[in-house]
Design a protein around this motif. Structure first.
Motif, PDB file in Angstrom:
ATOM      1  N   LEU A  14      77.951  14.738 122.067  1.00  0.00           N
ATOM      2  CA  LEU A  14      78.444  15.661 121.037  1.00  0.00           C
ATOM      3  C   LEU A  14      79.483  14.977 120.148  1.00  0.00           C
ATOM      4  O   LEU A  14      79.460  15.135 118.916  1.00  0.00           O
ATOM      5  CB  LEU A  14      79.052  16.900 121.706  1.00  0.00           C
ATOM      6  CG  LEU A  14      79.608  17.985 120.773  1.00  0.00           C
ATOM      7  CD1 LEU A  14      78.514  18.521 119.860  1.00  0.00           C
ATOM      8  CD2 LEU A  14      80.223  19.118 121.588  1.00  0.00           C
ATOM      9  N   MET A  18      79.177  14.302 116.118  1.00  0.00           N
ATOM     10  CA  MET A  18      80.186  14.750 115.167  1.00  0.00           C
ATOM     11  C   MET A  18      80.699  13.592 114.322  1.00  0.00           C
ATOM     12  O   MET A  18      81.033  13.767 113.144  1.00  0.00           O
ATOM     13  CB  MET A  18      81.344  15.418 115.912  1.00  0.00           C
ATOM     14  CG  MET A  18      80.973  16.733 116.573  1.00  0.00           C
ATOM     15  SD  MET A  18      82.293  17.400 117.615  1.00  0.00           S
ATOM     16  CE  MET A  18      83.592  17.676 116.394  1.00  0.00           C
ATOM     17  N   VAL A 484      79.445  24.769 117.095  1.00  0.00           N
ATOM     18  CA  VAL A 484      78.806  23.457 117.211  1.00  0.00           C
ATOM     19  C   VAL A 484      77.947  23.158 115.991  1.00  0.00           C
ATOM     20  O   VAL A 484      77.935  22.045 115.465  1.00  0.00           O
ATOM     21  CB  VAL A 484      77.970  23.379 118.506  1.00  0.00           C
ATOM     22  CG1 VAL A 484      77.161  22.090 118.543  1.00  0.00           C
ATOM     23  CG2 VAL A 484      78.879  23.449 119.727  1.00  0.00           C
ATOM     24  N   VAL A 487      79.300  21.480 112.765  1.00  0.00           N
ATOM     25  CA  VAL A 487      79.718  20.072 112.742  1.00  0.00           C
ATOM     26  C   VAL A 487      78.619  19.086 113.117  1.00  0.00           C
ATOM     27  O   VAL A 487      78.776  17.884 112.916  1.00  0.00           O
ATOM     28  CB  VAL A 487      80.941  19.846 113.670  1.00  0.00           C
ATOM     29  CG1 VAL A 487      82.161  20.577 113.126  1.00  0.00           C
ATOM     30  CG2 VAL A 487      80.651  20.310 115.095  1.00  0.00           C
ATOM     31  N   ILE A 488      77.491  19.572 113.675  1.00  0.00           N
ATOM     32  CA  ILE A 488      76.369  18.686 113.975  1.00  0.00           C
ATOM     33  C   ILE A 488      75.097  19.348 113.462  1.00  0.00           C
ATOM     34  O   ILE A 488      75.088  20.547 113.160  1.00  0.00           O
ATOM     35  CB  ILE A 488      76.251  18.382 115.490  1.00  0.00           C
ATOM     36  CG1 ILE A 488      75.843  19.638 116.276  1.00  0.00           C
ATOM     37  CG2 ILE A 488      77.542  17.804 116.038  1.00  0.00           C
ATOM     38  CD1 ILE A 488      75.527  19.339 117.732  1.00  0.00           C
ATOM     39  N   GLY A 532      77.036  19.977 108.396  1.00  0.00           N
ATOM     40  CA  GLY A 532      76.225  20.362 109.541  1.00  0.00           C
ATOM     41  C   GLY A 532      74.814  20.785 109.185  1.00  0.00           C
ATOM     42  O   GLY A 532      73.994  20.977 110.077  1.00  0.00           O
TER      43      GLY A 532
END
Length: 575
Positions: A14, A18, A484, A487-488, A532
């Motif tokens: 993760l 990021m 989450v 950001v990804i 993202g």
């Protein structure tokens, strides 16, 4: 102990996602292979992850979408609905985008309309491009095929031996949420910037470099003597000399061989540099390119340029074009252009050669903003054939007459036989990265389950939300997924959140369906941060947006979207 090691490995994954320095597909593939090599996932399960039926359905759907996005219908509709006041134009345009995105992959929808919006003159493109991205997102959550995220979640559902998600199962929540978000987007039109729509003005945000070559007669003379102070439309901003930056540049500054001159201004005036022998614009290598057409493009999510510099790619050979400017949103990129690590969504101003339009890799690497589409548009007959065939395939699946994958395979074969699509085009646009990400994510999910890591997270969730009951846990899963996905990439967010949602549902003894829906809707809830979601990056530079523009416009939409999901999912999918 194994569970904690797996959690640490996933946490590292993760963090790397990021950071954005390594390709998502590479990271997921390495982690999946690592879990197999350490014995957490058997070889059979590892290989089966890449042949999941829902994953294959997604791949076939994306291949069929290559024909759908070439229909001229979208262009014609867009020109009609953009007339009138900005707020009403946003309302009509967002509604159209939402409806189309419910059945066509949202990346394809945004990629198809990006050039149309950038070229039209009815409204400032900056008033429309963020609503285009948002409309594609909220339209995507209306049906199973609206976004790849829903099909990714369905692949996890199938892998977990749960009943597959149905075509319009998402509509119960998706339709009212989409309508509410469109209304909010319309009311928030004034929060978006009204940047100048003319292409010439937009090109003023570019910066180009020119190098003083060895032996140039410019070397040894001042800026004033070389007549570089009064160029038509261009301004000498700074000089880079042996890793030292000279800024501002005074009229008495003496030029040296190897100096990098950084210009800003109207890039259509780049031909003015022809008058200076020994001054080479970066990326051209030939003065003839500077005399050719200037074309503005946006780097696509499938491009070989992503996370690479121009110096690492033989750009001229690949595309028969030279880069004379780079832009990222409204931000000036410092340093030498050739050393800048390019990103998806960056705008490039190209001086193109005569063979540019004939290069078959253009459509994979770029969204072209200037001029007509480089690919041939479908004829009216082909367009009707493709759209009717797609509607028929969706109808058969919705009526549970024939599986979606089977009907899409037949349609794909018909498109190939009728020469609407070619095998060469399918090879060029095959989504290898997506195949690797989702297949690897299924492997990682199995590792989380087999190691007990998913159960450990579920037990933690239960202890945290024990006083709030199963609804509190449901909200927790949704908020984790939402955080989450900001950001990804959204597919990666769904992959990491699904085992958490499923294990949490089992820990509470609840029906897993609402938790699955929380992951699906949460993974698409990226509105406030552009990094993202790939469609946000696609519109960032053409709209000359700042990061704060996404936050200002996206916060009301995100709150509306989340309120709708959290209130309606438990109603239609009881615990």
């Amino acid at each position: 102990m194994t569970a904690y090691i797996v959690l640490a490995a996933v946490a590292l994954l993760l963090a790397l996602l990021m950071g954005g320095r390594s390709p998502t597909a590479l990271l997921f593939t390495v982690w999946a292979a690592g879990f197999h090599l350490t014995g957490l996932v058997s070889e059979r399960d590892w290989l089966l992850s890449y042949s999941n039926s829902a994953l294959i359905t997604l791949i076939v759907l994306l291949q069929v979408s290559l024909a759908l996005e070439r229909s001229p219908l979208l262009d014609r509709l867009t020109e009609v609905i953009l007339k009138g006041r900005p707020s009403m134009a946003v309302l009509r345009f967002s509604t159209m985008t939402c409806v189309i995105s419910a059945f066509i992959n949202n990346t394809a929808v945004v990629g198809t309309l990006l050039g149309v919006i950038s070229r039209q003159r009815h409204q400032p493109p900056s008033k429309l491009l963020i609503p285009l991205s948002y409309g594609a997102i909220v339209g995507g959550v209306v049906t199973l095929v609206g976004t790849s995220t829903n099909l990714v979640v369905n692949s996890f559902v199938v892998d977990a031996k749960l009943p597959p998600l149905e075509m319009f199962q998402f509509s119960l929540v998706g339709v009212p949420v989409a309508l509410a978000c469109i209304v909010v987007m319309t009311l928030c039109t004034r929060l978006l910037p009204a940047n100048e729509p003319e292409s010439r003005k937009s090109r003023q945000a570019y910066f180009l470099e020119a190098k003083v070559s060895p032996g140039s007669q410019l070397a040894g003379k001042s800026i004033e003597d070389n007549r570089l102070r009064n160029l038509e439309g261009l301004f000498l901003l700074e000089i880079e000399r042996e890793e030292r930056l000279i800024s501002p540049v005074g009229p008495d500054e003496i030029l040296c061989e190897g100096d990098i001159l950084v210009f800003t201004g109207d890039m259509t005036k780049v031909q003015a540099l022809h008058a200076f022998p020994g001054l080479h614009v970066f990326g051209t290598r030939a003065d003839t390119l500077l005399g050719s057409n200037l074309v503005e493009v946006v780097i696509s999510n499938e491009s070989i340029l992503a996370n690479r510099t121009l110096r690492e790619v033989d750009f001229r050979s690949h595309f028969d074009a030279g880069v004379v400017g780079i832009r990222r949103g409204d931000k000036r990129l410092g340093g030498q252009l050739g050393r800048i690590s390019l990103r998806v969504g960056d705008s490039l101003l190209l001086a193109v050669g005569g063979d540019f339009a004939q290069h078959r890799n253009i459509e994979r690497n770029f969204h072209v903003l200037d001029g007509e589409m480089l690919r041939p548009r479908l004829t009216p007959r082909q367009s009707v054939f493709t759209l009717v065939g797609f509607a028929f395939a969706i109808g058969l699946s919705a009526a549970e007459i024939w599986p979606l994958m089977n009907s899409l395979l037949v349609l794909l074969a018909a498109l190939l036989l009728s020469r609407v699509l070619t095998l060469a085009e399918l090879r060029r646009r095959f989504p290898f990265d997506l195949l690797l990400i989702i297949g690897s994510a299924l492997t990682i999910s199995r590792a989380l389950e087999s190691s007990g890591a998913a159960q450990l997270i579920a037990d933690t969730m239960r202890s945290i939300f024990d006083g709030y009951g199963v609804y509190g846990a449901f909200v927790g899963v949704y908020l984790i997924t939402l955080a989450v996905t900001e950001v990804i990439p959204n597919n990666a967010a769904a992959a990491l959140a699904f085992p958490i949602g499923l294990s949490t549902a089992r820990a509470f003894g609840a029906d897993p369906t609402p938790f699955v829906m929380a992951v699906a809707y949460g993974a698409s809830a990226c509105f406030m941060v552009p990094f993202g979601y790939q469609t946000h990056l696609m519109v960032m530079s053409p709209g000359r947006y700042r990061v704060t523009d996404y936050f200002k416009a996206g916060l009301p939409v995100s709150l509306t979207y989340s309120a709708g999901v959290l209130s309606l999912v438990p109603v239609f999918f009881p615990f």
